[in-house]
Design a protein around this motif. Sequence first.
Motif, PDB file in Angstrom:
ATOM      1  N   LYS A  33       0.845  -1.180   0.000  1.00 47.01           N
ATOM      2  CA  LYS A  33       0.000   0.000   0.000  1.00 47.01           C
ATOM      3  C   LYS A  33       0.885   1.236   0.000  1.00 47.01           C
ATOM      4  CE  LYS A  33      -3.871   2.030   2.401  1.00 47.01           C
ATOM      5  NZ  LYS A  33      -4.707   2.008   3.563  1.00 47.01           N
ATOM      6  N   THR A  36      -1.545   7.706   0.116  1.00 42.88           N
ATOM      7  CA  THR A  36      -2.463   8.374  -0.803  1.00 42.88           C
ATOM      8  C   THR A  36      -2.729   9.786  -0.306  1.00 42.88           C
ATOM      9  OG1 THR A  36      -4.398   7.621   0.405  1.00 42.88           O
ATOM     10  CG2 THR A  36      -3.570   6.168  -1.340  1.00 42.88           C
ATOM     11  N   ASN A  37      -3.467  10.543  -1.134  1.00 42.02           N
ATOM     12  CA  ASN A  37      -3.846  11.905  -0.748  1.00 42.02           C
ATOM     13  C   ASN A  37      -4.734  11.899   0.504  1.00 42.02           C
ATOM     14  OD1 ASN A  37      -2.422  13.137  -2.764  1.00 42.02           O
ATOM     15  ND2 ASN A  37      -4.148  13.207  -4.190  1.00 42.02           N
ATOM     16  N   GLU A  38      -5.548  10.870   0.623  1.00 42.42           N
ATOM     17  CA  GLU A  38      -6.406  10.774   1.810  1.00 42.42           C
ATOM     18  C   GLU A  38      -5.556  10.581   3.061  1.00 42.42           C
ATOM     19  OE1 GLU A  38      -9.743   7.792   3.666  1.00 42.42           O
ATOM     20  OE2 GLU A  38      -9.460   7.801   1.486  1.00 42.42           O
ATOM     21  N   ASP A  39      -4.474   9.775   2.967  1.00 44.93           N
ATOM     22  CA  ASP A  39      -3.571   9.595   4.104  1.00 44.93           C
ATOM     23  C   ASP A  39      -2.869  10.899   4.467  1.00 44.93           C
ATOM     24  OD1 ASP A  39      -4.222   6.936   4.298  1.00 44.93           O
ATOM     25  OD2 ASP A  39      -2.528   6.278   3.035  1.00 44.93           O
ATOM     26  N   GLY A  41      -4.043  13.880   3.886  1.00 44.27           N
ATOM     27  CA  GLY A  41      -5.080  14.748   4.467  1.00 44.27           C
ATOM     28  C   GLY A  41      -5.308  14.414   5.929  1.00 44.27           C
ATOM     29  N   ASN A  42      -5.359  13.100   6.219  1.00 44.25           N
ATOM     30  CA  ASN A  42      -5.506  12.694   7.616  1.00 44.25           C
ATOM     31  C   ASN A  42      -4.307  13.122   8.458  1.00 44.25           C
ATOM     32  OD1 ASN A  42      -7.979  11.530   7.125  1.00 44.25           O
ATOM     33  ND2 ASN A  42      -7.116   9.479   6.781  1.00 44.25           N
ATOM     34  N   ASP A  45      -4.687  16.803   9.161  1.00 40.47           N
ATOM     35  CA  ASP A  45      -5.678  17.010  10.226  1.00 40.47           C
ATOM     36  C   ASP A  45      -5.082  16.692  11.592  1.00 40.47           C
ATOM     37  OD1 ASP A  45      -7.550  17.756   8.375  1.00 40.47           O
ATOM     38  OD2 ASP A  45      -8.540  15.774   8.300  1.00 40.47           O
TER      39      ASP A  45
END
Length: 169
Positions: A33, A36-39, A41-42, A45
């Motif tokens: 894995k 990613t962009n979501e990671d 972003g998290n 945050d």
Amino acid sequence: MQVGVVITAFGIGMFGWYTFGDIFFKSHVDSGKYITNEDLGNLGDLLGGLCGGLFSLAGVFLLIETLRRQRVEFTKNQYVTTVQQFNDLFFHMLNLYESVLDSMGGRKFFMDNFQAIYRSFKAGNAIDIAINTYINFYDNNSTKVSHYFRVLYRIFDLIDNSFLNIAVR
């Protein structure tokens, strides 16, 4: 102060664990894995939440320390102001004393009257002579002497009732 160091070290440790530990385990342990962009972003945050909270907490501690130091400085300034007011009033009273003494004819007035009082003492009851001599002196010079002694009393009263902590050696 040591509590602040412990809290800061704990916060930095938690920040490092959640930030770099999460990235290390996701990218190196689970190699199938990718980040990613979501990671990311998290992660943003997480960093924003941790840093914002830590900076807010540090701001509260700094505000409390600033208020404490201001209180100490305010107390010092109050004492300095009290000393200045005492000095101004004391030296004003000394100037008033000198002007009253000058209006009476200076120190010569007291020396002349002292000579007259000294000559009036003769053999007899010294207490009666002293009382009569003082009454005669006061009757003859009441306008000058009453103002003089009133000013002198006010100077001693000012010194006696001052709240200054001046050590006498």
